[in-house]
Each structure stands twice: as C-alpha cells, then as structure tokens.
Design a protein around this motif. Structure first.
Motif, short mmCIF file in Angstrom:
data_model
loop_
_atom_site.label_atom_id
_atom_site.label_comp_id
_atom_site.label_asym_id
_atom_site.label_seq_id
_atom_site.Cartn_x
_atom_site.Cartn_y
_atom_site.Cartn_z
N TRP A 37 13.93 -17.21 8.03
CA TRP A 37 12.67 -16.58 7.90
C TRP A 37 12.97 -15.09 7.03
CZ3 TRP A 37 10.22 -17.30 13.17
CH2 TRP A 37 9.83 -18.39 13.33
N ILE A 38 13.94 -14.55 7.89
CA ILE A 38 14.35 -13.15 7.27
C ILE A 38 14.98 -13.19 5.97
CG2 ILE A 38 16.01 -11.16 7.56
CD1 ILE A 38 15.63 -11.79 10.75
N GLY A 39 15.77 -14.07 5.60
CA GLY A 39 16.64 -14.44 4.43
C GLY A 39 15.69 -14.82 3.33
N SER A 40 14.26 -15.18 3.55
CA SER A 40 13.42 -15.48 2.36
C SER A 40 12.70 -14.49 2.13
CB SER A 40 12.62 -16.60 2.92
OG SER A 40 11.62 -16.44 3.89
N GLU A 41 12.88 -13.30 2.94
CA GLU A 41 11.95 -11.98 2.40
C GLU A 41 12.93 -11.17 1.55
OE1 GLU A 41 8.92 -11.65 3.32
OE2 GLU A 41 8.95 -13.28 4.56
N PRO A 42 12.19 -10.74 0.45
CA PRO A 42 13.06 -9.94 -0.59
C PRO A 42 13.23 -8.71 -0.03
CG PRO A 42 10.79 -9.82 -1.09
CD PRO A 42 11.05 -10.73 0.28
N ASP A 43 12.84 -8.07 1.15
CA ASP A 43 13.31 -6.72 1.48
C ASP A 43 13.91 -6.77 2.92
OD1 ASP A 43 10.75 -7.76 2.59
OD2 ASP A 43 10.00 -5.91 3.08
N MET A 44 14.42 -7.68 3.02
CA MET A 44 15.26 -7.96 4.50
C MET A 44 16.49 -8.99 4.01
SD MET A 44 12.19 -8.90 6.88
CE MET A 44 10.50 -7.99 6.90
N PHE A 136 4.40 -16.95 15.52
CA PHE A 136 5.64 -16.25 15.66
C PHE A 136 6.44 -15.61 14.35
CE2 PHE A 136 10.28 -16.89 17.10
CZ PHE A 136 10.61 -15.47 17.64
N HIS A 137 6.39 -16.47 13.38
CA HIS A 137 7.04 -16.13 12.16
C HIS A 137 6.36 -15.19 11.47
CE1 HIS A 137 7.50 -17.82 7.66
NE2 HIS A 137 8.10 -16.37 7.87
N LYS A 143 6.33 -7.11 12.24
CA LYS A 143 6.98 -6.14 12.93
C LYS A 143 8.17 -5.47 12.37
CE LYS A 143 4.94 -8.00 17.26
NZ LYS A 143 4.25 -6.85 17.72
N ILE A 144 9.10 -6.36 11.87
CA ILE A 144 10.37 -5.85 11.22
C ILE A 144 10.04 -5.03 10.15
CG2 ILE A 144 12.27 -6.66 10.16
CD1 ILE A 144 12.39 -9.20 11.82
N ARG A 145 9.08 -5.12 9.19
CA ARG A 145 8.73 -4.52 8.01
C ARG A 145 8.07 -3.13 8.53
NH1 ARG A 145 6.68 -8.52 4.59
NH2 ARG A 145 8.79 -8.54 3.67
N SER A 146 7.08 -3.35 9.29
CA SER A 146 6.38 -2.09 9.60
C SER A 146 7.21 -1.26 10.52
CB SER A 146 5.05 -2.43 10.48
OG SER A 146 4.30 -3.16 9.87
N LEU A 147 8.15 -1.50 11.41
CA LEU A 147 8.91 -0.72 12.22
C LEU A 147 10.25 -0.27 11.41
CD1 LEU A 147 8.63 -2.63 15.51
CD2 LEU A 147 7.69 -0.43 15.12
N GLY A 148 10.73 -1.21 10.59
CA GLY A 148 11.81 -0.83 9.66
C GLY A 148 11.51 0.43 8.51
#
Length: 385
Positions: A37-44, A136-137, A143-148
């Motif tokens: 999931w993380i690997g498919s996001e352009p900003d993670m 969950f996904h 959460k990762i994006r907002s907190l990051g």
C-alpha cells in the motif's frame, strides 16, 4: 472510528522527499500488505519492513524513518516496550500503533498515546474480508499522510532527546506555523449556553483527557456530550479514562437515557449519537445508520440534532482531528444562534477538523488546548466576550 474512503491528496511538489515509513509487525502477511500500500503512494516510501520491536530499535538510526507503523504484540520486544526506546533515539518520530480490537490492546494503545505515540489504528481480524481490509488500507494511508505532513514542519532536535521528551506535555504541541491572514471571528452567542458538545478525532483522546481535568465547574452544571472518532472497545476504555481524569461520571451513551447535568456522555464506537426531545428533557438517540463524513460515530449528527433541543443554547467545541467533520454541524449551530470554538493549529496533532471550522468563519474563538478549558468556564459563567 474514522473511516476514510478517499485519501488526502498527495503533495504536488516534485521537490519534496517522500515520507519514509518503517513497518514493524511480526506477521509477514500484514507487513507485505502495508508495504504494498505504501509503495503505491507517490509521496511515501517503505524505509524498512521489520519483524520485531527489537529490530526497529536497532535499525532506526540507519533507516531514519519519518513515520513508524508499530504492531503491539511481537516477539523479542513488543510495541509498547519499543515505543520509548524509538522516541529516545528519534524524538520527532511519528508512531502509529496498530492492534486488533481487544480490550487489552485498547488499553495498551491508550498507554502508548500517553508515552508519545501520535495515533493508533485498529487492524482487521482477517484481511480476507474485503470491506475491513479496504477500511484499514484507506485509514492507514490517511493517517500516515496527515501526521507525516506535520513532522516535515518540525525543526530538528538541538538538545537532549531524553530531556526534551520529559518536558513535552501529553499532546506534544508543535511549533507555531508560518503566519497566515487572520481568521474571521464571530461574537459569542447572546444566549446562555446550556450544553457543551465536543467533536474530536486524531489526537482527541489526549486532548480530551487534558481538557476534562479543568472542566469541573462546567460539567457540574451542564451536560457534556462527546463524539470521538473511535471504534468499539476503544470508546469503552476512553469513557473510563475520562471519568478518572474529570472525577465526574462519564460513560458510553445508552439509547433512550435522559441527558443530565453533571455527566459526560461519549458516543459509542460504531454508532452515531444524537439527542432528541423527551418531554421537557433531552434524551440520547443512538443511530446505526451509514457513516457520515466517512465516520461512525460522526460529529455532525450530534451537532445538528442538538439544535432542536437547545436552540441557541448550544456551545460546540471542535478539537484536533483529520477531515472536516463538525464543520457543517457547526455552521448550523451558529445559524441557530449558538457558538463554536476550535482548537488552534499549533496545539493540534492534525488541524483538519478544527481548521475546517476556523476557515469557515464560524468560530467565536480559536485557542490553544491549554486555554480552552478556562475560556469555557468563563463563557458558561456568563462571559460573552
């Protein structure tokens, strides 16, 4: 529980480095799933995929993650034991605790928040159930994006991490952002408030427990109703913590019960909480309908329903959280003659919900967390300034 069916937009700047995420879970299936999931996001980007808390502690300096997704139950070193060791090595690390929905794990998650974790996320019992896995996904990525996004704005630590962490309050307030144009403020309602409504999400449990310790004069004379985005079991534990922190009765609301002053009512996980007229009184009405603002419980149903019961005597507070839940209900409260207060950006873990209310121009005040309780005490005592 916050259920985000659409993730926040990814940053458009190509110059910004992607968020480095460390995944720590003893389940190879969960590690693989989250990593994909993380690997498919352009900003993670997946900085590391590790099996135990001990691996994470030993490798954090080499991996240098921005965010860690940390399982609770692991061999060698569990999540709650690894948490302070990770923060001692990197004080600005964002840690999201991941656990299944058991009472024990809910208790541990609350303890983790008090030790410096930024948030928690419930893991589905089985990833084979499509809807649970999708929830969950999307919730995890948001959460990762907002907190990051907030960790990027923190200055690097320049003194002892151990000393700095010892000085940090529970809510871990962040440095003030770059100055923005002043937000429009409304005057407080001319009507005396008769109820306090609170909506919160990410960072909410810590903020709520800090807030209620100072709200005794308000709670003793008026009912307090809270919607916190949180799943079942977690709300049960939160109510118990609120009762201990406030030294006042606090419990998950029960359908049909009469709302009384001197009590704190918390929306139970997985059900919306509304209020309805019951003769001369107000009563709780729990709703098992669809999610609102992708959340269940949601804040807007509580805010809008209170207008029919208390009209202009509603004072609503929007605390830290992702999304914009509470903003629409807040608009209706103001239109009916009530008032809205929002937590400020600097003291919020995520300035989504309170930011939406503040930017909509519906707030009579936008305050740091440590100034909210004193202000509420004054307003409920008759101060309208």
């Amino acid at each position: 529980m916050s259920v985000a069916l659409t993730s926040s937009p990814a940053p458009t700047s190509t110059r910004q480095e992607p968020l480095r995420v460390m995944v720590v879970d003893d389940s190879v299936v969960i590690r693989g799933l989250i990593s994909r999931w993380i690997g498919s996001e352009p900003d993670m980007v997946v900085a590391a995929s590790l099996r135990t808390g001990l691996d994470a502690v030993n490798q954090i300096e080499r991996v240098n993650p921005d965010v860690a997704v940390l399982d609770i139950e692991m061999p060698d070193l569990d999540g709650i034991s690894a948490l302070p060791l990770l923060l001692a090595k990197k004080r600005n690390l964002i840690i999201i605790m991941a656990s299944t929905l058991t009472r024990r794990n809910a208790e541990i998650s609350f303890r983790a928040l008090s030790l410096g974790a930024s948030d928690y996320i419930p893991k589905p019992e089985s990833t084979r159930e499509a809807s649970a896995a999708d929830t969950f996904h999307h919730d995890l990525i948001q959460k990762i994006r907002s907190l990051g996004a907030k960790v990027r704005r923190r200055p690097p630590a320049t003194s002892s991490p151990a000393l700095d962490r010892a000085r940090e309050p529970l809510t871990r307030p962040m440095p003030s952002p770059v100055a923005q144009p002043p937000l429009m403020r409304r005057a407080f309602s001319i009507h005396a408030p008769r109820v306090l409504l609170i909506g919160s999400s990410t960072g909410g449990p810590q903020a709520l427990m800090a807030l209620v310790t100072e709200l005794g004069p308000v709670i003793d004379r008026f009912p307090v109703l809270i919607t916190q985005h949180m799943p079942p079991t977690f709300t049960t534990i939160l109510a118990e913590h609120l009762a201990r922190s406030s030294h006042r009765p606090a419990h998950e609301a029960v359908d049909g019960e009469i709302v009384k002053a001197g009590r704190i009512y918390l929306a139970p996980g997985g059900r919306h909480m509304r209020v309805v007229r019951h003769g001369a009184d107000a009563a709780i009405a729990l709703d098992d309908g669809p999610a609102v603002n992708f959340c269940k419980p949601a804040v807007d149903p509580l805010f809008t329903s209170a207008i029919d019961v208390w009209q202009g005597g509603v004072l609503a507070l929007v605390l830290t959280g992702m999304g914009s839940d509470g903003m629409r209900g807040g608009k209706e409260i103001v239109a009916a003659g009530g008032s809205v207060i929002a937590q400020d950006e600097a003291s919020s873990v995520v300035w989504g919900m309170p930011g939406a209310a503040a930017n909509a121009g519906i707030c009579a005040a936008v305050l740091p967390l440590n100034q909210i309780a004193p202000k509420l005490v004054r307003v409920f005592a008759g101060d309208r300034s």
